[in-house]
Design an enzyme around this catalytic site. Structure first.
Site, PDB file in Angstrom:
ATOM      1  N   TRP A  16     -19.151  -7.083   0.077  1.00  0.00           N
ATOM      2  CA  TRP A  16     -17.862  -6.684   0.416  1.00  0.00           C
ATOM      3  C   TRP A  16     -16.729  -7.956   0.694  1.00  0.00           C
ATOM      4  O   TRP A  16     -16.023  -7.495   1.430  1.00  0.00           O
ATOM      5  CB  TRP A  16     -17.945  -5.683   1.391  1.00  0.00           C
TER       6      TRP A  16
ATOM      7  N   ASP B  40     -26.865  -2.231   8.569  1.00  0.00           N
ATOM      8  CA  ASP B  40     -26.477  -1.468   7.618  1.00  0.00           C
ATOM      9  C   ASP B  40     -26.298  -2.430   6.227  1.00  0.00           C
ATOM     10  O   ASP B  40     -25.816  -3.491   6.374  1.00  0.00           O
ATOM     11  CB  ASP B  40     -25.052  -1.171   7.833  1.00  0.00           C
TER      12      ASP B  40
ATOM     13  N   GLY C 157     -23.107   5.372  12.974  1.00  0.00           N
ATOM     14  CA  GLY C 157     -22.614   4.367  13.805  1.00  0.00           C
ATOM     15  C   GLY C 157     -20.947   4.584  14.077  1.00  0.00           C
ATOM     16  O   GLY C 157     -20.721   4.645  15.554  1.00  0.00           O
TER      17      GLY C 157
ATOM     18  N   ARG D 123      -8.204   5.302  -0.041  1.00  0.00           N
ATOM     19  CA  ARG D 123      -8.846   4.239   0.811  1.00  0.00           C
ATOM     20  C   ARG D 123      -8.783   2.922   0.170  1.00  0.00           C
ATOM     21  O   ARG D 123      -9.115   2.678  -0.866  1.00  0.00           O
ATOM     22  CB  ARG D 123     -10.254   4.697   0.930  1.00  0.00           C
ATOM     23  N   CYS D 124      -8.332   2.111   1.212  1.00  0.00           N
ATOM     24  CA  CYS D 124      -8.048   0.472   0.705  1.00  0.00           C
ATOM     25  C   CYS D 124      -8.998  -0.399   1.605  1.00  0.00           C
ATOM     26  O   CYS D 124      -9.480   0.138   2.780  1.00  0.00           O
ATOM     27  CB  CYS D 124      -6.769   0.127   0.724  1.00  0.00           C
TER      28      CYS D 124
ATOM     29  N   CYS E 152     -22.819   9.207   6.546  1.00  0.00           N
ATOM     30  CA  CYS E 152     -22.174   7.916   6.738  1.00  0.00           C
ATOM     31  C   CYS E 152     -21.500   7.978   8.029  1.00  0.00           C
ATOM     32  O   CYS E 152     -21.745   8.839   8.748  1.00  0.00           O
ATOM     33  CB  CYS E 152     -21.425   7.738   5.425  1.00  0.00           C
TER      34      CYS E 152
ATOM     35  N   GLU F 230     -25.095  -1.564  -5.017  1.00  0.00           N
ATOM     36  CA  GLU F 230     -23.817  -1.555  -5.621  1.00  0.00           C
ATOM     37  C   GLU F 230     -23.788  -3.122  -6.202  1.00  0.00           C
ATOM     38  O   GLU F 230     -23.044  -3.632  -7.304  1.00  0.00           O
ATOM     39  CB  GLU F 230     -22.534  -1.164  -4.886  1.00  0.00           C
TER      40      GLU F 230
ATOM     41  N   HIS G 140     -17.358  12.429   3.763  1.00  0.00           N
ATOM     42  CA  HIS G 140     -16.361  12.219   2.767  1.00  0.00           C
ATOM     43  C   HIS G 140     -15.427  13.289   2.714  1.00  0.00           C
ATOM     44  O   HIS G 140     -14.174  13.044   2.270  1.00  0.00           O
ATOM     45  CB  HIS G 140     -16.956  11.602   1.456  1.00  0.00           C
TER      46      HIS G 140
ATOM     47  N   ARG H  37       0.901  -1.234  -0.014  1.00  0.00           N
ATOM     48  CA  ARG H  37       0.002   0.126  -0.051  1.00  0.00           C
ATOM     49  C   ARG H  37       0.842   1.231  -0.050  1.00  0.00           C
ATOM     50  O   ARG H  37       0.513   2.270   0.662  1.00  0.00           O
ATOM     51  CB  ARG H  37      -0.906   0.140   1.189  1.00  0.00           C
TER      52      ARG H  37
END
Ligand code: GLN
Ligand code: ZN
Length: 755
Positions: free
Chosen positions: A560, A598, A431, A514-515, A725, A604, A693, A15
Site C-alpha cells: 500500500w 494485519d 481494530g 474511498r481514496c 474488517c 492482492e 462495508h 478529490r
C-alpha cells in the site's frame, strides 16, 4: 505515432468526486448538481489529455462508482434479491447495488480487489434470472466529448474479463451466458462507433491464468462479432498488468485493429509479440507506468520503442500508459513540500500524459535535450545518501532461518496461551472503531500545528477511554484501543519510519468514494522509535480484559505504498519486517500479550501468474514470519486479511503460522470457508460475520446463522467471532447495534452448544 492514456483518475485533484458523491448520498447535493460536478471533472480531465498533445482523450474511464458495475448494469445482470427494491431512479438503483440497502435489508454486491491492485470492483453475480439490458453512460460521455471538440476513445472492460470475474450462482455455467453478453456489447459498440475512431476494449484477464479453455475457445468468434459491430476497424484489444504469456496467440489473432500490451510488467514480451503480430495490426506500447509515481526512464523506454518502430514502422506504433492512470495520483504540481531530490524523480497522472508526448518527441523529432535531461535527473537521484544505509543492509543480510520461526508449534503454543482465559468463541473486533468527525478534527488540528502535543494526547486518550468503555459495555472479550490516532493503517507507520515520505495530495481511488494516500518509500527503511506502545498501554490500563495490540504487517505496508523502483521489493519488505519485529518486541515487553499484525494486502500483492506468485509468496510469508515470530509461546499472535480469495493460498496462510486468523467472509456468506474444508488448518479462525462495508446493521439471527455455517468448517474450540474488517468507516449508530447483535449471536451459540 498516435498517443493516449488508458484512463485518467476520476477523483479530481482536490478529490471533488469524493465530496460530490458523499454529499449526494447524504442528500446534501441534488442529482443535477451531482451530475454537473461529474461532467466538469470529465471535461477537465479531457482537457488535460488534449493539452498534453495526446491524440485521444479517454471516455468511460470515469465511473460514478465502478466500471465493472457499469457493465453489469448495461447487461442488466441484477441479482434477484434487488427485485424486491423499488428505487426512485436508475441512479438510486445503481448505488443500491454498490452499497446495499439498509432500509430494505438487501446486501450490496460483493467487492474485491481488481487484479493485483488496491482498487476494488463490484463482483458481478450470475444467477438464473433473465437479464433486462440497461444503458451505459459511456455513450453520452463520448458524444459530449466529441461535441465539445475532443477526439474521444471510449474505454470499456471487455466481455471475457467481465465474465471471468463474475461469480456464478446456483450451479450456473457462467460461460454459457456469453451469447447474452455479446449481444449487449454489440449494441454498445454500434452506438459508440459513429462518435469515435478507436475503442479501447480491455481484457486484462488475458494476462492471467483465469481464462478457462471453454472461454478461450470462444474468443475468436466473439471478437469477430464485436469487430463487425463497430463497422470499421476500431477496436484496440487492451491488455495490462502483465505479459500475455500463453494468451498471446489469442490476442494477436483477435482481428482487432490495435493490440495494447503492458511494457512495464511485460517488457520481455516485445520480441514475441512483434514476431507474431499480423501485418495489418497496430501495436500500442504501454510504456509509461500507470501504477507508480516515478518518472519513466526515457533511455530504457526508447530502446523498446525503437525496436517496435524499426520492426513495424511509425504508423503502426502507438504510445500509451501501461494501464489506466487510475492507480496513480493526479498532479505533482500540487506537491509543494516534498524534498527536491525525491520530487525530481516523480511523475503523477498529469505528468505521465506529458511523458508520453515527450517520448514521441524523442522518437519522431530527435528531441535529445529531453532525453539527456531525464538521464541526468535519474542519475543524481540514485546517488542520494538516503538511498542506501549500510547498517540496514547488513541487518537484512544477516537474517537467519531461526529468526523466521516461533519457539514451538501451534499445539504447544495453544496450551501456553491458556492463561489468557478466553471464553469459547471469543468476540473481538478487527481494530479500528468509528473515526468520528471529532477525531478527524483533533488529528487535523494537531497536524496543522493548531493543537499542542499535550492537548492532542489528552484528546486521543479520551477517545481511547470512550472506546474501551463501549467495548466493556458491549461485552467483547478481547478489546482494542480503537486506532483513533491513525489516519490510515499504513500511513501511520510510514510516518514513524525512516525511508518514507508523504505527499500532501497524492490520493488514489480505492473504491467508490474511498481514496487512499499511499506513503512513498524512497530510501532504506528503519524504525526511529516505538510507534504504538503508548496508546495501547494506556488502553490496557483502563480494563481487566486483554487489549490486543494493533500493527500493520510488512507486506501490507509495502503493497500500500509507492515503492522505490531501484531496489528489489523483497529486500524493501525485509527492511520493514525488521522494524515491525522490533515493535512487536516492545509491546510484548510492556505486557501486551495479544498482538495482531494485519496483512490485509497479502493476497492482492500476489502476481497474476503462478510462477511469479510462488516467488512472491515465499518472500512475503517470510517477511510476516520475520516480523511476528520473535514472541514467547504464551503471547497470542493474530493476523487479519480482507477481501481475499484464499483457496489457492491457504497453505501459505498456514505457513504464516499465526495463532488466530481473522478473515473477510460475510459478504460471500462463508463461502470462503470451503477452502478450510479441504485443508487441515490447525490454528484458530475468525471468519467475519458482519459486513462493515455496508451501513446495514445485520441481525443477531443472521450472524448466528453465519456462525453455524462456520462451525461446519472450524471446530468450536478454534472459532472466533468478529466483523470482517475494521469499523473506522462506520458511524457509531451503525457499529454499536451491529456489535451488540454480534455479541448476542456469540452468547446465544455458546448457550446452545453448552460451551
Ligand atoms: N486494523 C485495521 C482496522 O481495523 C485493519 C484494516 C484492514 O484490514 N483494512 O482498521
Ligand atoms: Zn480488513
Amino acid at each position: 505515432m498516435r498517443t493516449h492514456v488508458l484512463g485518467f483518475p476520476s477523483i479530481g485533484k482536490g478529490r471533488e468526486m469524493k465530496q460530490a458523491l458523499e454529499s449526494f448520498w447524504k442528500g446534501n447535493l441534488s442529482a443535477d448538481a451531482f451530475t454537473e460536478t461529474c461532467t466538469e471533472l470529465k471535461k477537465r480531465h479531457w482537457r488535460i489529455q488534449k493539452d498534453s498533445c495526446l491524440d485521444y482523450v479517454t471516455t468511460g474511464d470515469f465511473s460514478l462508482y465502478d466500471r465493472m458495475l457499469d457493465i453489469t448494469c448495461m447487461l442488466g445482470a441484477i441479482p434477484s434479491r434487488f427485485a424486491s427494491c423499488s428505487y426512485d431512479s436508475p441512479l438510486d438503483r445503481y448505488f443500491g447495488l454498490a452499497r446495499g440497502d439498509a432500509k430494505r435489508n438487501v446486501s450490496a454486491l460483493e467487492m474485491t480487489k481488481w487484479f493485483d491492485t488496491n482498487y476494488h470492483y463490484l463482483v458481478p453475480e450470475i444467477g438464473g434470472d433473465p437479464w433486462v439490458a440497461g444503458r451505459h453512460p459511456i455513450v453520452e460521455d463520448t458524444k459530449l466529448a466529441k461535441k465539445i471538440g475532443f477526439s474521444p476513445k471510449p474505454a470499456i472492460i471487455g466481455p471475457f474479463t467481465w465474465l471471468a470475474l463474475a461469480k456464478a450462482q446456483g450451479g450456473i455455467l457462467k460461460w454459457s451466458r456469453m451469447n447474452n453478453v455479446v449481444s449487449a456489447y454489440e449494441k454498445l459498440l454500434a452506438d459508440l462507433a459513429p462518435h469515435c475512431v478507436c475503442i479501447q476494449i480491455e481484457e486484462p484477464v488475458l494476462c492471467t491464468e483465469l481464462l478457462p479453455d471453454v472461454a478461450a475457445n470462444q474468443f475468436r468468434a466473439v471478437y469477430a462479432i464485436l469487430n463487425a459491430a463497430c463497422g470499421r476497424e476500431k477496436l484496440m484489444l487492451t491488455t495490462y498488468f502483465g505479459p500475455l504469456g500463453r494468451n498471446l496467440e489469442l490476442a494477436v489473432g483477435s482481428g482487432c485493429a490495435i493490440v495494447h500490451i503492458d511494457m512495464v510488467r511485460g517488457k520481455k514480451q516485445l520480441d514475441d509479440v512483434l514476431s507474431v503480430l499480423p501485418r495489418k495490426t497496430a501495436l500500442s506500447l504501454g510504456i509509461v507506468d500507470g501504477r507508480n509515481i516515478w518518472k519513466t526512464d526515457y533511455s530504457q523506454a526508447m530502446s523498446h520503442i525503437e525496436q517496435a518502430v524499426s520492426a513495424i514502422g511509425n504508423e503502426r506504433v502507438l504510445l500509451g500508459s501501461s494501464c489506466s492512470l487510475l492507480h496513480c495520483p493526479v498532479d505533482l504540481e500540487e506537491e509543494t513540500a516534498l524534498p527536491e531530490h525525491i520530487r525530481n524523480r516523480m511523475a503523477f497522472a498529469v505528468q505521465k500524459c506529458a511523458e508520453i508526448t515527450a517520448l514521441r518527441g524523442i522518437v519522431e523529432h530527435g528531441d535529445h535535450a529531453a532525453l539527456e535531461e531525464n538521464t541526468a535527473l535519474l542519475k543524481i537521484a540514485a546517488a542520494h545518501p538516503d538511498s542506501r544505509i549500510d547498517a540496514i543492509r547488513e541487518r537484512t543480510a544477516s537474517v537467519s532461518s531461526a529468526d523466521l520461526s516461533r519457539r514451538s508449534a501451534y499445539p504447544e503454543r495453544r496450551a501456553a496461551q491458556a492463561w489468557l482465559n478466553l471464553p469459547p468463541l471469543p468476540a473481538t473486533t478487527i481494530g479500528s472503531f468509528p473515526q468520528t468527525a471529532a477525531i478527524r478534527k483533533t488529528r487535523m488540528e494537531y497536524n496543522r500545528g493548531r493543537m499542542s502535543e499535550a492537548d492532542y494526547v489528552d484528546a486521543i486518550r479520551r477517545e481511547i477511554k470512550d472506546c474501551i468503555e463501549k467495548q466493556e459495555k458491549l461485552g467483547l472479550d478481547v478489546l482494542v484501543h480503537g486506532e483513533a490516532e491513525r489516519n490510515d493503517m499504513v500511513e501511520y507507520f510510514g510516518q514513524q519510519l525512516g525511508g518514507f515520505c508523504f505527499t500532501q495530495n497524492g490520493w488514489v481511488q480505492s473504491y467508490g468514494s474511498r481514496c487512499v494516500k499511499p506513503p512513498v518509500i524512497f530510501g532504506d527503511v528503519y524504525r526511529k522509535h516505538t510507534m504504538t506502545a503508548d496508546w495501547i498501554l494506556y488502553a490496557q490500563s483502563l480494563t481487566q480484559k486483554p487489549v490486543k495490540g494493533m500493527l500493520t504487517g510488512p507486506v501490507t505496508i509495502l503493497c500500500w505504498s509507492f515503492v522505490r523502483d531501484d531496489l528489489e521489493r523483497s529486500e524493501v519488505c525485509k527492511q520493514i519486517a525488521l522494524a515491525i519485529r522490533d515493535e512487536v518486541h516492545d509491546l510484548e515487553k510492556a505486557g501486551i500479550r495479544i498482538i495482531q499484525i494485519d496483512e490485509a494486502a497479502l493476497r492482492e500483492g500476489m502476481p497474476l501468474t503462478r510462477a511469479e506468485a510462488e516467488i512472491y509468496l515465499q518472500w512475503a510469508v517470510d517477511a510476516f514470519r520475520l516480523a511476528s515470530s520473535g514472541v514467547e509461546d504464551s503471547t497470542q499472535l493474530h493476523t487479519h486479511m480482507c477481501y481475499s480469495e484464499f483457496n489457492s493460498i491457504l497453505p501459505w496462510i498456514a505457513r504464516m503460522d499465526a495463532d488466530v486468523l481473522s478473515i473477510e467472509s460475510s459478504r460471500s456468506g462463508m463461502e470462503l470457508l470451503d477452502a478450510f474444508a479441504g485443508f487441515q488448518y490447525q490454528a484458530a479462525v475468525g471468519p467475519g460475520i458482519y459486513d462493515i462495508h455496508s451501513p446495514r446493521v445485520p441481525t443477531a439471527e443472521e450472524m448466528e446463522g453465519l456462525l453455524y455455517k462456520a462451525l461446519r468448517y472450524i471446530p468450536k474450540e478454534r472459532l472466533w467471532v468478529n466483523p470482517d474488517c475494521g469499523l473506522k468507516t462506520r458511524q457509531w449508530d451503525e457499529a454499536y447495534p451491529a456489535l451488540e447483535n454480534m455479541v448476542s449471536a456469540a452468547l446465544q451459540i455458546r448457550k446452545r452448544l453448552e460451551l
